[in-house]
Write an enzyme that holds these catalytic residues in place. Structure first.
Site, PDB file in Angstrom:
ATOM      1  N   HIS A 162      37.529  34.420 -37.777  1.00  0.00           N
ATOM      2  CA  HIS A 162      36.829  35.264 -38.580  1.00  0.00           C
ATOM      3  C   HIS A 162      36.621  35.804 -39.994  1.00  0.00           C
ATOM      4  CE1 HIS A 162      35.840  37.425 -34.217  1.00  0.00           C
ATOM      5  NE2 HIS A 162      37.388  37.501 -34.162  1.00  0.00           N
ATOM      6  N   LYS A 172      33.059  40.829 -32.603  1.00  0.00           N
ATOM      7  CA  LYS A 172      32.606  41.912 -31.314  1.00  0.00           C
ATOM      8  C   LYS A 172      30.427  40.821 -31.904  1.00  0.00           C
ATOM      9  CE  LYS A 172      34.146  42.635 -28.781  1.00  0.00           C
ATOM     10  NZ  LYS A 172      35.181  41.923 -28.357  1.00  0.00           N
ATOM     11  N   SER A 221      30.304  47.880 -29.752  1.00  0.00           N
ATOM     12  CA  SER A 221      30.863  46.756 -29.832  1.00  0.00           C
ATOM     13  C   SER A 221      32.439  46.734 -30.036  1.00  0.00           C
ATOM     14  CB  SER A 221      30.062  45.658 -29.829  1.00  0.00           C
ATOM     15  OG  SER A 221      31.058  44.436 -29.178  1.00  0.00           O
TER      16      SER A 221
HETATM   17  P1  A3P Z   1      29.029  44.419 -26.014  1.00  0.00           P
HETATM   18  O1  A3P Z   1      30.598  44.951 -25.895  1.00  0.00           O
HETATM   19  O2  A3P Z   1      27.959  44.985 -26.540  1.00  0.00           O
HETATM   20  O3  A3P Z   1      29.137  43.853 -24.454  1.00  0.00           O
HETATM   21  P2  A3P Z   1      33.054  39.123 -29.434  1.00  0.00           P
HETATM   22  O4  A3P Z   1      33.273  37.769 -28.576  1.00  0.00           O
HETATM   23  O5  A3P Z   1      32.712  38.559 -31.268  1.00  0.00           O
HETATM   24  O6  A3P Z   1      33.759  39.927 -29.501  1.00  0.00           O
HETATM   25  O7  A3P Z   1      31.684  39.606 -29.104  1.00  0.00           O
HETATM   26  C1  A3P Z   1      32.008  40.233 -27.728  1.00  0.00           C
HETATM   27  C2  A3P Z   1      30.260  40.804 -27.215  1.00  0.00           C
HETATM   28  O8  A3P Z   1      29.397  39.837 -27.192  1.00  0.00           O
HETATM   29  C3  A3P Z   1      30.264  41.842 -26.173  1.00  0.00           C
HETATM   30  O9  A3P Z   1      29.062  42.770 -26.543  1.00  0.00           O
HETATM   31  C4  A3P Z   1      29.908  40.966 -25.228  1.00  0.00           C
HETATM   32  O10 A3P Z   1      29.761  41.838 -24.536  1.00  0.00           O
HETATM   33  C5  A3P Z   1      29.273  39.621 -25.783  1.00  0.00           C
HETATM   34  N1  A3P Z   1      28.711  38.838 -25.001  1.00  0.00           N
HETATM   35  C6  A3P Z   1      29.626  37.904 -24.840  1.00  0.00           C
HETATM   36  N2  A3P Z   1      29.385  37.090 -23.639  1.00  0.00           N
HETATM   37  C7  A3P Z   1      27.789  36.682 -23.521  1.00  0.00           C
HETATM   38  C8  A3P Z   1      26.905  36.930 -22.736  1.00  0.00           C
HETATM   39  N3  A3P Z   1      27.120  35.329 -22.479  1.00  0.00           N
HETATM   40  N4  A3P Z   1      25.111  36.787 -23.039  1.00  0.00           N
HETATM   41  C9  A3P Z   1      25.429  38.388 -23.708  1.00  0.00           C
HETATM   42  N5  A3P Z   1      26.378  39.436 -24.602  1.00  0.00           N
HETATM   43  C10 A3P Z   1      27.275  38.578 -24.666  1.00  0.00           C
END
Ligand code: A3P
Length: 293
Positions: free
Chosen positions: A101, A46, A131
């Site tokens: 990870h 996340k 998140s």
């Molecule tokens: P939130 O849950 O705070 O919205 P991962 O990919 O490591 O699982 O992380 C997910 C987080 O990255 C989520 O945060 C998601 O919304 C955010 N995220 C993914 N793509 C994004 C983008 N293009 N711009 C901003 N945040 C992004």
């Protein structure tokens, strides 16, 4: 692997969701042959993995001889540690892209030759835990938290997938000299995506012109990724991810933690952060422009 809850198991101080991999496969990574052209996106869950996956995939797009072979970013940049159902990576054309990870000790030792590239993305841990909490509400393979407070305790004690955020960031940061590694923060990417993309291009030694960089930035905005079927993970089956509860692209901002943390939780978190990370020169942005959201 030792089961520590009904959903999580521990192996070598790392925590996996039960069933996603095996001890034998994780051990086999010690003999995984690294190519100089390999690129790894490494994160604590996340922290912006899917986002960085999109950017790196787009940057490397013109290098792929096997363009069109992979239907989405997950197939193009698979998770190193989840072996199940994946092809033999030694048969893949270069450049190979991987997401992970894992912590440094579990990674292929060949990465320490400092030739293959590692991009490590980290995120301020208050937004990271919020998140993660929402993700656990939706992800079937993880326990549904009873409350944010309960999840926060698990996060602080490292009883979540990928173990402790504090240990993960420290482990990668303190071994940075051993790797060819670029550290980025999620917040850097939010504040100035163009500069972040340019930095990644430079690190990957891909000399893209301004127009190409602009195209990548456009395809990596939250709004555009949300509707990009290659990037948004909507291709995962509903029984794996309950989209009514959350999605991979949820809010995509800095400071959402303020909508979830109580003042007491925030103060307690600040103390733990200071105790555990205070000696490292890391600086996170905790809210947009210092303004309450
Ligand atoms: P939130 O849950 O705070 O919205 P991962 O990919 O490591 O699982 O992380 C997910 C987080 O990255 C989520 O945060 C998601 O919304 C955010 N995220 C993914 N793509 C994004 C983008 N293009 N711009 C901003 N945040 C992004």
């Amino acid at each position: 692997m030792e089961n520590i809850t009904d959903y999580l198991c521990k192996y070598k101080d790392y925590v996996f969701a039960i069933g996603v991999t095996t001890a034998e496969y994780i051990d086999s990574l010690q003999n995984f042959e690294i190519r100089d052209s390999d690129v790894f996106v490494v994160t604590y869950p996340k922290s912006g993995t899917v986002w960085t996956q999109q950017i790196v995939t787009l940057i490397c797009e013109s290098d792929f001889e096997d363009s069109g072979l992979y239907p989405n970013n997950l197939e193009r940049m698979p998770w190193l540690e989840y072996r199940e159902g994946r092809p033999d990576y030694s048969l893949r054309a270069s450049p190979r892209l991987f997401a992970s990870h894992l912590t440094p000790v579990l990674m292929p030792p060949g990465l320490r030759d400092r030739r293959a590239k590692v991009i490590y993305v980290m995120r301020n841990p208050k937004d990271n835990v919020v998140s993660y909490y929402h993700f656990c509400l939706a992800w079937a393979a993880l326990e549904t938290p009873k409350s944010f407070d309960e999840f926060l305790q698990h996060f602080l004690s490292g009883q979540v997938g990928a173990a402790s955020w504090f240990d993960h960031v420290r482990a990668w940061y303190s071994r940075r000299e051993q790797y060819n590694i670029l550290f980025l923060t999620y917040e850097d990417m939010i504040m100035d995506l163009h500069t972040a993309v340019r930095k990644i291009c430079h690190f990957l030694e891909r000399d893209l012109d301004e127009a190409a960089i602009n195209r990548i930035v456009e395809k990596a905005t939250f709004k555009n990724m949300k509707t990009d079927p290659k990037a948004n993970y909507e291709f995962l089956p509903e029984d794996m991810l309950n989209r009514e509860k959350s999605t991979f692209l949820r809010k995509g901002t800095i400071g959402d933690w303020k909508n979830t943390f109580t003042v007491a939780q925030s103060e307690m978190f600040d103390c733990v952060y200071q105790e555990r990370m205070g000696d490292l020169p890391l600086k996170f942005i905790w809210e947009m422009n210092g303004q309450p959201l």
